[in-house]
Design an enzyme around this catalytic site. Structure first.
Site: not given
Ligand SMILES: *[C@@H]1O[C@H](CO)[C@@H](O)[C@H](O)[C@H]1NC(C)=O
Ligand SMILES: *[C@@H]1O[C@H](CO)[C@@H](O)[C@H](O)[C@H]1NC(C)=O
Ligand SMILES: *[C@@H]1O[C@H](CO)[C@@H](O)[C@H](O)[C@H]1NC(C)=O
Ligand SMILES: *[C@@H]1O[C@H](CO)[C@@H](O)[C@H](O)[C@H]1NC(C)=O
Ligand SMILES: *[C@@H]1O[C@H](CO)[C@@H](O)[C@H](O)[C@H]1NC(C)=O
Ligand SMILES: *[C@@H]1O[C@H](CO)[C@@H](O)[C@H](O)[C@H]1NC(C)=O
Ligand SMILES: *[C@@H]1O[C@H](CO)[C@@H](O)[C@H](O)[C@H]1NC(C)=O
Ligand SMILES: *[C@@H]1O[C@H](CO)[C@@H](O)[C@H](O)[C@H]1NC(C)=O
Ligand SMILES: *[C@@H]1O[C@H](CO)[C@@H](O)[C@H](O)[C@H]1NC(C)=O
Ligand SMILES: *[C@@H]1O[C@H](CO)[C@@H](O)[C@H](O)[C@H]1NC(C)=O
Ligand SMILES: *[C@@H]1O[C@H](CO)[C@@H](O)[C@H](O)[C@H]1NC(C)=O
Ligand SMILES: *[C@@H]1O[C@H](CO)[C@@H](O)[C@H](O)[C@H]1NC(C)=O
Ligand SMILES: [Cu+2]
Length: 782
Positions: A410, A491
């Protein structure tokens, strides 16, 4: 369109904790009265002189009303607006970089992706903080998206400095923080726009089938009801660049639930090179059957010999609004947190410097990984030089190629750009103190308002208590939290640094938002069946944190205190043996990865062997997981394969990962395994690289979203049912002398603002605008 830039799923509370070692007092506190005078204490005295304590009005005042000044400049704070504008102009003037302004750049032009402060070397920072040296020279780190290249589109790292820009300033390839050498990675995202068009052509070719199966299309039309996207990172197979992509239904309302809507039809594009006319599709997968060509699949489909399944569709079950009857008492105001005596910690807003009780520290904020804390002092002593997130991995397992090929890293997408404004009264208590933070994106600087919150809170249980026949003693457990939330794609990661009165520090990552799911077809071994055609796709989350502890100086060691079973004959045991246990105390001698042992029967602590206390025991901080420790199940990302690592601190190893590590996992810019090379770690400056995470098998409870699942001491003596003495140790003011006006705790959700954006090229500081984007892309196709 819904661009699949970033999609992962969720992680429940996972944390690591660094409580003080077994010695009950901080090691440098030799006894009452010898406590070092902290900067904070001096500041409070000054404030009391300036602003006499008003005994009759304890609510809403207290020591909240003084401002603190950071003792030293925050050298990690980031670039000023003017510096960013200066650097942007400077690098645009460098002919060798051949940059095109972002607003005019195409996929075949070079552009400036990032301008940020190059964090100073620890050596220079300590020289400034402790050695009375000069403030470290300022440099900038820039990233260039080098796309004016047929064969080698690349992401490139450079260092620009010294600052401010002068005729001494240079721009050089940046190499020393990376194991690869000069920071550079092939850019496999350079042609994402062409890839979308390419995939939409297959969507068109298959439109008869997508209409028949799911009454919709993915063809690049405005009325499309589906999208096609897939794996991350891309496969590099035999010199070819291979993707696997699948069809997803789009959400048809505001609810962001498309990652719950896979459709079970997969394509295998070969997208090697930059010429889309050379790209091809290598196969089709449906219901576990592989077809070499789209035509083969079509004939099988029309032969009527294949079993087909229905779609996952955007309906009520995927939406987060209130559903079903409201509980009869739920209309009443719920319990809430209040802060009757006002704010008891102090913030130097300009320097992002914080003092709470015995702790003091600086805050920094970066694009890749969001918030970091530096120079954490406890009772006037540095205990941590740096703590911060390094990388977040979400690695999926599946029998389908898309989920099987998904292992998000990420920091590529970045935690900073997605750390949006917090919702007061929901993300943080209504009395929380908020900081803004600024990051660079596309030749603008964007300011997230109120995206870092700081607050004190009662743990809901005391930190100490004891009852005897004579008295009860009890101490409130008040802790202090610094919190951000980053919504990376589907998310939401909530990251807390929490400080406790006993000197412990907890790092907690929670996650909510939408899971990334798999189509349910013959994959019971990889998840639970959670909706009609949906599998909660199994995956591991691993988040790596750097923790650079300094215990009474930089020279430290890692102690291993293990519980071991023993059978011992004692002089008093009458010639017989007893089954018992002993401690085996040792030191970890070289750089290594460590898993908490079976039954968690070992304590690991960073200690200073040269500074024993008066009993000969070693002061230090223990490292322990506060939920079950997790590391990656699969052999894939080296750093994620152990619970934690210990290495010797080096200026050349500032970070365990790099945002472009996801581009070519066989050719990493920062390869963490190279940090661990058997060097001695006894009485050296140590860095721990600690993993937190979870093994996640989403179940129906993950739908629609995964859920986040001053010690005021007093003593009461009593005798035969009557209280004989109450002592509150000077904390009488906790008896509220005023009424709390709950209207102050009301959160006006209409106050939510969004991001402020200031254009840097050309620099236009007087015309800021508001614009919050849920995806701030690295590339120009905004
Ligand atoms: C602050 O004030 C307290 C109480 O008056 C005093 O005991 C203490 O020495 C002072 N500390 C400093 C640093 O001035
Ligand atoms: C102290 O607070 C009370 C109540 O708010 C106020 O009436 C009084 O003026 C204050 N005194 C000082 C010295 O500020
Ligand atoms: C806090 O300080 C500000 C500025 O010094 C002053 O205007 C304000 O009245 C103070 N508030 C209280 C409650 O003393
Ligand atoms: C973008 O291109 C236009 C047209 O050539 C030009 O006028 C403009 O100045 C360019 N923008 C920047 C920021 O260079
Ligand atoms: C500079 O970039 C342009 C595209 O923006 C490209 O056409 C040109 O060839 C590049 N020049 C050099 C020297 O690489
Ligand atoms: C930081 O340390 C590295 C490695 O020793 C060195 O190459 C680099 O020049 C240093 N940076 C600065 C700004 O001094
Ligand atoms: C560099 O800048 C300094 C200060 O602005 C100036 O005095 C000097 O002449 C410049 N040197 C060159 C080579 O341009
Ligand atoms: C198919 O989609 C069209 C357009 O979106 C819609 O009008 C129609 O009702 C759908 N048909 C079925 C059977 O759902
Ligand atoms: C979608 O748009 C295309 C092109 O405008 C049109 O031909 C088609 O009929 C539309 N489909 C539906 C279901 O409205
Ligand atoms: C955050 O930014 C807003 C808007 O510029 C400003 O009013 C506010 O004071 C800032 N907050 C802090 C803590 O600096
Ligand atoms: C810690 O000590 C135990 C017992 O002596 C030993 O078995 C274990 O290997 C040690 N662990 C590490 C990481 O050194
Ligand atoms: C408790 O105190 C009350 C009031 O002083 C007194 O009347 C009572 O006798 C005491 N009880 C005991 C058990 O001592
Ligand atoms: Cu998950």
């Amino acid at each position: 369109m819904v661009h699949p830039t970033r999609l992962v799923c969720t992680l429940l509370a996972a944390s690591l904790a660094i409580p003080a070692s077994a010695s009950p007092k901080a090691p440098w506190v030799k006894g009452p009265g010898k406590r070092p005078v902290t900067r904070r204490e001096a500041a409070i005295n000054q404030s009391r002189r300036d602003q006499p304590w008003n005994e009759t009005d304890s609510c809403g005042t207290g020591v909240s009303n003084y401002t603190v000044k950071a003792p030293k400049k925050n050298i990690w704070l980031g670039l000023t607006e003017a510096e960013v504008a200066g650097i942007t102009e400077f690098v645009h003037n460098q002919k060798s970089l051949n940059l095109t302004a972002v607003e005019n750049a195409t996929n075949w032009d070079n552009s400036l992706l990032l301008v940020e402060l190059m964090l100073p070397n620890k050596t220079d920072a300590l020289n400034y903080f402790d050695g009375g040296g000069a403030e470290p020279a300022r440099h900038a780190h820039i990233e260039v998206d080098h796309r004016a290249s047929v064969h080698n589109p690349a992401y490139l790292d450079y260092i620009v400095g010294p600052l401010p820009i002068s005729n001494k300033t240079t721009v050089e390839p940046l190499a020393w923080p990376y194991t690869k050498g000069p920071g550079s990675s092939h850019n496999y995202a350079a042609d994402d726009d062409a890839r979308n068009d390419f995939m939409n052509n297959f969507g068109a070719e298959l439109a008869d089938i997508t209409r028949a199966l799911w009454n919709g299309t993915a063809m690049g039309l405005d009325n499309d009801t589906m999208s096609i996207w897939g794996i991350d990172p891309l496969f590099q197979e035999d010199g070819r660049t291979i993707s696997w992509d699948t069809f997803w239904n789009n959400n048809n309302d505001v609810y962001d639930d498309s990652t719950l809507l896979p459709l079970g039809l997969f394509l295998k594009p070969d997208i090697t090179g930059r010429d889309p006319s050379q790209w091809s599709n290598q196969g089709v997968l449906y219901n576990g059957e592989f077809y070499d060509t789209i035509d083969d699949f079509k004939s099988a489909f029309y032969s009527g010999n294949i079993q087909t399944f229905g779609p996952n569709e955007d309906e009520e079950w995927g939406r987060t609004d209130q559903r079903g009857p409201v509980n009869p008492t739920d209309w009443q105001s719920p319990p809430m947190l209040i802060q009757p005596a006002g704010q008891r910690f102090q913030v130097d807003v300009e320097q992002q410097y914080v003092q709470w009780m015995d702790f003091e520290f600086y805050i920094a904020f970066t694009r890749d990984t969001g918030i970091k804390l530096f120079d954490i002092n406890f009772k006037g002593q540095r205990i941590i030089y740096e703590i911060g997130l390094q990388e977040a991995l979400a690695h999926y397992g599946a029998n389908d190629p898309v989920q099987s090929g998904t292992a998000y890293l990420d920091s590529y997408y970045g935690f900073g750009p997605y750390a949006f404004e917090l919702v007061n009264g929901y993300d943080c208590p209504s009395y929380a103190f908020y900081l803004n933070s600024t990051f660079y994106a596309d030749e603008t600087t964007r300011t997230h308002l109120n995206n870092i919150c700081l607050f004190e809170q009662d743990a809901g249980h005391p930190i100490q208590r004891h009852s005897s026949s004579q008295y009860v003693t009890i101490t409130r457990n008040i802790f202090f939290t610094v919190r951000t939330v980053s919504t990376v794609g589907n998310y939401d990661y909530m990251l807390d640094y929490t400080f406790y009165m006993d000197g412990s520090l907890h790092v907690t990552v929670r996650a909510s938002g939408y899971i990334q799911s798999a189509y349910f077809a013959n994959n019971e071994e990889y998840g639970f069946h959670i909706h009609e055609y949906l599998s909660g796709s199994m995956h591991d989350h691993v988040l790596n944190f750097k923790v650079d502890l300094d215990i009474l100086g930089e020279k430290n060691s890692l102690q291993n205190v293990s519980f071991v079973p023993a059978t011992v004959e004692y002089p008093w045991s009458n010639g017989k043996t007893r089954n018992t246990m002993k401690l085996e105390k040792s030191f970890v001698t070289t750089e290594t990865g460590i898993d908490y042992p079976y039954n968690s029967a070992a304590l690991f602590a960073v200690v200073n062997k040269d500074k024993p206390n008066k009993y000969g025991e070693l002061p230090g901080f223990r490292v322990l997981p506060s939920t079950a420790p997790v590391h990656l199940t699969v052999n894939a990302a080296h750093w994620a394969e152990r619970n934690f690592w210990v290495t010797k601190q080096k200026d050349t190893e500032p970070r365990s990962s790099h945002p472009f590590n996801n581009q070519d996992v066989a050719d990493l810019v920062v390869n963490f395994s190279k940090f661990v090379d058997d060097e001695s770690i006894e009485q050296e400056d140590l860095v721990l690289w600690i993993n937190a995470g979870m093994h996640h098998v989403p179940h129906t409870g993950d739908l629609p979203n995964t859920v986040f699942s001053t010690a005021w001491g007093s003593r009461i003596n009593y005798h035969n049912g009557n209280v004989t003495e109450v002592a509150t140790f000077g904390s009488e003011t906790i008896q509220p002398e005023c009424t709390v006006d709950l209207r102050d705790s009301f959160t006006d959700l209409w106050d939510y603002t969004g991001d402020v954006v200031v254009r840097k090229f050309p620099y236009d500081p007087n015309d800021p605008f508001f614009n919050t984007q849920s995806i701030v892309k690295r590339d120009e196709d905004l």
